[in-house]
Design a protein around this motif. Sequence first.
Motif: not given
Length: 514
Positions: A213-220, A233-238, A245-251, A356-362
């Motif tokens: 997900s960070l790769m997607l962020r930095l790639g964009m 990099w976006v292609t690699k991230a995907v 998913d809600y359960a995978d949110i980095a927080k 919680p502090l949401l660091l990266f969300t769906a």
Amino acid sequence: MKHLFSRYKLPVFALCGMTLLASCDKDFVEINTNPNAVSVPTTPYIFSKALYDGAANSGNKGSLLFGLMQYTTSYNDVEGFGSKYTASQVNATGGVFTNSYPNQINEVMEVIKAVKDDPSKVNLYATARIWRVYCFSRLTDLYGDIPYSDAAQGYNLSVFQPKYDTQSAIYADMLKELETAATSLDAANATTFGGSDLIYQGNVTKWKKFAYSLMLRLGMRLSKVDATAAQTWVTKAVAGGVIRDYADIAKMNYLASGQNINKNPIAWQLLNDNYLRADGVNNTEGGKYQDVFINSLKTNNDPRLGVLAVVYVNGVANSTESIQKGMPATINGTKPADFVTYSEPKQTTVLKVDAPLLLFTAAESNFLLAEAAIKGWYKTEPASVLYETGIRAAMQQWDLISGTTNVIDKSRIDSYIASHALKASGTVAEQTEQIYYQFWTGIFPDAQEVYNNYRRTGYPNLVPNVYPGNATGGKIFRRFLYPVLEQTLNRSSYTEAVQRQGVDDLLTRVWWDK
């Protein structure tokens, strides 16, 4: 007798001295060892501290970026610096740099040093590398060129004047680090940080999604400066799998009591600066929501308005949407007579210290993928579906923050999405504007990530505040200033960076913002 005494005086004192030295030498180590000190660093504890500090020491702490992205303002020119670009306060932008290196940067580097050569600790090493990228990305995005390859090497290698790496080199290395760390994570290896991992409690599958997900962020982030690399990099991230998913949110999770480090840093800073009294009148630094944000939510019939904002009526918080009103950023130094009638953050959501502090969300993943889809970089799902999924996720995540189920009624979410559909025949620019308007409202309170994408895309279309005595000629600034101390303590490296990147002012653009 006098002569006899004189003759033996020196040998007697010498003998006494030898006896004393022998006695001191015997217990020297024991006496000079602090029984309460730790001789070997406890890596999991340091990692926890690095997580706390990395989450707290960002552009989101304090009112600067909240004002700049036109969420909040103040009649006070010091507190209102972000919304007014007050010339006298420009050096406040150096604070993130000053706080980051001795804290999260140094801490995560100590963890990496301790675990990197032990094959059995591959998951610890990978997790620390991913967090290192998160911390450095937040720093370089604000300043551009920064100490990177030489950072935190004062104790180990006596590097006390670290060079500034170019942002292009930093991004190349961060993306490589994410790829290497993600592929090295091993779910079959039970050695993790466990409970010391305050984000995922040692779940390496989720850390892998966070890395991609960070790769997607930095790639964009590279889309304007190097579209080819961005797409790669976006292609690699995907392909690796991002947070959907809600359960995978980095927080990061926090507590309602105890030390301040255990409290949500955004909520605590906002409270401490303005809202502890919770009466709408005695706001220490004169802060309120800005009219731009509140007016936009009201105009668009956004169901988040009553979740985010209150007006105090007779000392009681009232979230009725019709009475919400934002304060103009043009008020010059004097508390307005109608101050109590302006909206401010809600105590049970935005100001909830154990939220919680949401660091990266769906929501962020879906918005970024929606942009990638309209660029033709991602073809698995249509941009319209990703956009709508992003809006829904952004609204539903307030359940997580507030600790209340269905805090926004599903029917209102559905109605909002129906009335804000992505324009099927819209141009790329029009659709991008829609996506990043929703990003602005949906990613709040992560003002730094909103600021990053505002600079990259130009959206939302914020109108700068031309305030008397502003530092930018009435323009929204493009970066933060290096700390003044860098000009003294690290002059050579500082000078080289400024000559390469451009003058050290608020309007110089960082590499990916060229």
